[in-house]
Write a protein that holds these residues in place. Structure first.
Motif, PDB file in Angstrom:
ATOM      1  N   LEU A   1       3.975   5.600  -5.702  1.00  8.44           N
ATOM      2  CA  LEU A   1       3.937   5.624  -7.167  1.00  8.44           C
ATOM      3  C   LEU A   1       2.798   6.519  -7.663  1.00  8.44           C
ATOM      4  O   LEU A   1       2.968   7.304  -8.601  1.00  8.44           O
ATOM      5  N   ALA A   2       1.644   6.401  -6.995  1.00  7.39           N
ATOM      6  CA  ALA A   2       0.480   7.192  -7.412  1.00  7.39           C
ATOM      7  C   ALA A   2       0.777   8.689  -7.313  1.00  7.39           C
ATOM      8  O   ALA A   2       0.228   9.486  -8.067  1.00  7.39           O
TER       9      ALA A   2
ATOM     10  N   LYS B   1      -2.717   3.800  -8.328  1.00  3.64           N
ATOM     11  CA  LYS B   1      -3.658   4.878  -8.002  1.00  3.64           C
ATOM     12  C   LYS B   1      -4.944   4.320  -7.403  1.00  3.64           C
ATOM     13  O   LYS B   1      -5.494   4.885  -6.452  1.00  3.64           O
TER      14      LYS B   1
ATOM     15  N   MET C   1       0.842  -1.200   0.000  1.00  6.70           N
ATOM     16  CA  MET C   1       0.000   0.000   0.000  1.00  6.70           C
ATOM     17  C   MET C   1       0.878   1.250   0.000  1.00  6.70           C
ATOM     18  O   MET C   1       0.593   2.217  -0.714  1.00  6.70           O
TER      19      MET C   1
ATOM     20  N   ALA D   1      -4.150   3.101  -3.881  1.00  7.53           N
ATOM     21  CA  ALA D   1      -3.861   4.251  -3.022  1.00  7.53           C
ATOM     22  C   ALA D   1      -5.144   4.970  -2.617  1.00  7.53           C
ATOM     23  O   ALA D   1      -5.221   5.555  -1.534  1.00  7.53           O
TER      24      ALA D   1
ATOM     25  N   ILE E   1      -3.386  -5.508   1.447  1.00  8.08           N
ATOM     26  CA  ILE E   1      -2.867  -6.038   0.182  1.00  8.08           C
ATOM     27  C   ILE E   1      -1.987  -7.252   0.484  1.00  8.08           C
ATOM     28  O   ILE E   1      -0.988  -7.133   1.184  1.00  8.08           O
TER      29      ILE E   1
ATOM     30  N   ALA F   1       2.172   1.727  -3.450  1.00 14.94           N
ATOM     31  CA  ALA F   1       1.091   2.196  -4.330  1.00 14.94           C
ATOM     32  C   ALA F   1       0.906   3.707  -4.161  1.00 14.94           C
ATOM     33  O   ALA F   1       0.811   4.449  -5.136  1.00 14.94           O
ATOM     34  N   LYS F   2       0.899   4.165  -2.905  1.00 13.71           N
ATOM     35  CA  LYS F   2       0.716   5.601  -2.648  1.00 13.71           C
ATOM     36  C   LYS F   2       1.895   6.407  -3.205  1.00 13.71           C
ATOM     37  O   LYS F   2       1.709   7.485  -3.779  1.00 13.71           O
TER      38      LYS F   2
ATOM     39  N   MET G   1       3.376  10.125  -8.181  1.00 12.86           N
ATOM     40  CA  MET G   1       4.351  10.548  -9.187  1.00 12.86           C
ATOM     41  C   MET G   1       3.738  11.027 -10.494  1.00 12.86           C
ATOM     42  O   MET G   1       4.416  11.614 -11.320  1.00 12.86           O
ATOM     43  N   LYS G   2       2.453  10.727 -10.698  1.00 14.10           N
ATOM     44  CA  LYS G   2       1.832  11.123 -11.975  1.00 14.10           C
ATOM     45  C   LYS G   2       0.395  11.557 -11.721  1.00 14.10           C
ATOM     46  O   LYS G   2      -0.296  10.959 -10.894  1.00 14.10           O
ATOM     47  N   ASP G   3      -0.070  12.567 -12.450  1.00 13.98           N
ATOM     48  CA  ASP G   3      -1.476  12.947 -12.326  1.00 13.98           C
ATOM     49  C   ASP G   3      -2.304  12.143 -13.325  1.00 13.98           C
ATOM     50  O   ASP G   3      -1.769  11.313 -14.071  1.00 13.98           O
ATOM     51  N   ASP G   4      -3.607  12.381 -13.332  1.00 13.03           N
ATOM     52  CA  ASP G   4      -4.488  11.557 -14.163  1.00 13.03           C
ATOM     53  C   ASP G   4      -4.410  11.926 -15.644  1.00 13.03           C
ATOM     54  O   ASP G   4      -5.024  11.269 -16.481  1.00 13.03           O
TER      55      ASP G   4
END
Lengths: 508, 508
Positions: free
Chosen positions: A276-277, B274, A270, B277, B342, A273-274, A279-282
């Protein structure tokens, strides 16, 4: 005005000459298709993994023999500093009166193979003939049934068939055909065939240093990679740089029962995941601070070239089963930006191997592609700073017990080596002449790409030889490069013969 | 007043009786330690994986023989509906004049083994003796050197040594010792030893249905699991429920070169990161809508019990190398909430197997633990609704090409089976008497836990037998249950003998 007319006349003459040459090359090839393909088959039968010294040596000797047979001079194996490393195969054709030199590059080694993954009936080093693409209902055809002329949509399956023995084979045979036709090149030609490109060209800079004089030339032309997805030939002026990082985030020191501890002991999967998440927007923008700061903007010529790239987006979305791309822009606009991409994630196990655990760690491999302006080490450090900004203590080896008790969150970062992007200006005079030679051979305007999305260590050419190479890919775009079921569409081999004979007789 | 005095006298008498009994049990055991351990060794030598019919049958026969030897009546193998499935071993001791029955449960099967993972010198089914914990500098001791009395800190290593042959062995021997001492139980005793608990008790409900009459009783006492991390014995009143989900998020239909497509084709590993997260905040709260809605609040007695649990948080943090827990609460407070954890993530590969790809998919295994009030199917649906709220089209099988072109984001959900939590009220009269019996044997107040963080299908006892079980674990908490190097601290076996003789002579 007089000058203009003489230029016009020269152009028309050149066009006529080339149209004629292409016709003659084609006619010669049509009369020799069977021989050419059987020779290619025997080339593909020699295993070509860079780490397999015996196979590599056989390939090098085979290539050298073919070069000599075609009348290429000064054929030799250029050995890197360390013995036993794959040699580059060199040869040359000096043209009396020529004061310009083109060096043609391809590589003869291939990606490692896992034969168990290849389709039934295929084997990486037992090349097979097929009457089309095997994933589109085509079937394997016995080599015995190879006729005198072959449907250009037929394919040959085998490791290296497209990447990049196709380059080696068509360059040598292009010269062989010129020779048979009694056509003299307009420039000196040097041939350079690398034997460990797929292993990351670890000794290319050493070879370049050692043979700096021998490898002098006005223009390097790299034959590698696939043609444009539209099926059109393309000329590529650059490559993105590349580097990798591996991030490991830690949970408990031993795998814990997810029931007895779940909700209390942090879960590294988890946490990763947070991280990595973040590092990039949608919209696909990298949120790492300063990620795009050093990017050198595209020139007018590059923007112009990009605008002329045939749209392939709808075709690719359908082919790949993807409705919405990551960025709201064209494929090639996206490739002219640096990228952050997850190559893999692993934490404990999924599927039938999944257990009721809180994993001890979670690992992500990411690759950073770079464009001109980016420095690979600096780009890595921006990501490290981002990780730190998310509250992580960054370490470069497994955290000690003391470190674990001092920091809420720990991320071990492994920084791989890397290299920067390389781009030859689209206004480069010699490059423009090569583009013309290609256009003359193919009869339409080749797609011109400021950069390939992928990476090659072309910076070494700039750094060691002060050369600015351009790339002319010849393989079909669905050639399964680097993977199982690698293949070349036979028509693409034939086109390559016409392109390289045209380049060898390049005009002013 | 008179009533109070007689109660007081009875209590003192009982205390005296039990103190005396415990002393006598201990004395008997001290005189027979070597015999007991050699018998236990021969029990551990019989492979006990639920899927190994031959080994399981040998275990069942061995247990039945030991029960008969100790004078237990009506010993029989209770066969589930399907032939060849591991039988439960049953036996009983009917006490003249007793009108209450306690049923003692343990299981004789063990978790699957991977002997290659065990420490050098150890093997799952060649039990070894060690003069302490092998991860703390202890060493293996030859069984020949087993003396007449043994340091209680010595350990036996082998599959099932703690989970849960220890339960089977100490329950039977507790009765055997009572018999040797000429002490009559105060209740009827039934023995029930399951043979496929580690395989998920797939036929327990069928056995319960088939043998409903035989298995009637007033109190089921489950002997399984580890004692409290503080080293104190504990009595556990419930278990969390459990269910699993596997989520697969999709990228391109074939692995793509991360250079040629990175920035344009969406990366499923990033999408999954994402999505995951979004499921939890940084304080460990699950953000899935309604996740905590059905939770039945703790009773006053449960809150009271939790307040009395010895703190183990600092010890566990140090032992596990974790500075900051996921939730800012005690371990056991956390375990009284439903959890989302997870278990594993996988997308393409990391480390030396990592390649320059955009993966085709990314998979996460998650487990949901449930507390009383939660329904496992409803809890799964809340997570599905959460995934949909993040823009995903949820499918339950591989998406078709048409689905891929219709939806921006697709998540395939695999819903595993599951079961709800079970909790016996802490005010349960008979349970309180069992707690007293335990306290009398150990000489201090056992830790009382409203629920175990882990899960057992104890709801089957409620559903099929209308029984409300309580659990008395006996194994050391660092017994490596379910993993390699499973072990039992010998002192914990001895304590179990005193606890179960006390329960067999339980007071009013």
């Amino acid at each position: 005005m007089k000058k203009f007319i003489s230029f016009l006349l020269l152009s028309i003459l050149l066009l006529a000459t080339h149209a004629q040459l292409t016709t003659r090359v084609r006619a010669y090839r049509v009369g020799h298709e069977r021989d050419l393909l059987l020779t290619y088959k025997s080339f593909l039968e020699i295993p070509n993994i860079a780490s397999d010294q015996t196979g590599i040596k056989k390939n090098a000797d085979w290539i050298a023999a073919l070069m000599k047979e075609k009348g290429i001079s000064n054929v030799q194996l250029l050995n890197p500093i360390i013995n036993g490393m794959p040699p580059a195969v060199y040869g040359e054709v000096m043209t009396p009166g020529a004061n310009e030199t083109i060096i043609l590059y391809a590589h003869y080694d291939g990606q490692p193979v896992d034969s168990s993954k290849w389709m039934k009936g295929l084997h990486p080093f037992k090349p097979q003939l097929a009457n089309g693409s095997l994933i589109n209902q085509a079937t394997i055809v016995d080599w015995k049934n190879l006729g005198e002329t072959i449907d250009p949509n037929w394919r040959i399956y085998g490791r290296g068939a497209s990447d990049d023995k196709a380059g080696v084979f068509s360059i040598i045979n292009a010269y062989g055909i010129l020779k048979q036709l009694g056509v003299k090149p307009t420039v000196n030609i040097k041939f350079f065939f690398e034997g460990e490109e797929e292993a990351g060209s670890p000794h290319l800079h050493e070879i370049f240093e050692k043979y700096q004089q021998l490898l002098k030339g006005d223009m390097w032309v790299i034959c590698d990679g696939p043609v444009h997805q539209s099926g059109r030939k393309q000329v590529v002026f650059g490559v993105r740089g590349d580097t990798h990082m591996e991030l490991t985030v830690y949970g408990p020191k031993r795998p814990l029962h997810s029931g007895h501890y779940g909700n209390w002991i942090p879960n590294p999967a988890m946490d990763l995941a947070k991280l990595l998440a973040s590092m990039k927007d949608d919209e696909g923008n990298v949120l790492v601070k300063g990620f795009y700061d050093d990017v050198v903007p595209l020139t007018a010529a590059e923007k112009n070239a990009l605008a002329k790239v045939p749209p392939v987006e709808e075709q690719m979305k359908k082919e790949l089963g993807v409705k919405k791309p990551e960025r709201n822009s064209t494929l090639n606009e996206s490739l002219n930006l640096p990228s952050l991409n997850i190559n893999g994630i692993q934490s404990a196990a999924v599927g039938s191997l999944s257990a009721n655990v809180i994993p001890t760690k979670a690992v992500a491999s990411i690759d950073l592609r770079l464009v001109v302006g980016n420095d690979w080490k600096k780009q890595q450090q921006k990501v490290v700073a981002h990780i730190q900004s998310k509250g992580y203590h960054v370490v470069y080896s497994e955290p000690t017990d003391e470190e674990r008790m001092q920091h809420d969150k720990i991320c071990m970062v492994h920084l791989s080596s890397g290299y920067n992007a390389q781009k030859t200006p689209m206004e480069h005079a010699f490059a423009k002449r090569v583009v013309n030679a290609v256009n003359l051979a193919i009869g339409y305007e080749a797609v011109q790409l400021p950069t390939l999305g992928g990476s090659l260590p072309l910076f070494i050419f700039e750094e060691k030889l002060h050369a600015q190479p351009i790339t002319i890919p010849i393989a079909n775009h669905d050639n399964n490069q680097h993977a199982e079921n690698e293949n070349i569409r036979i028509g693409n081999l034939w086109d390559a013969l016409e392109i390289f004979t045209s380049i060898m007789t390049i005009g002013k």
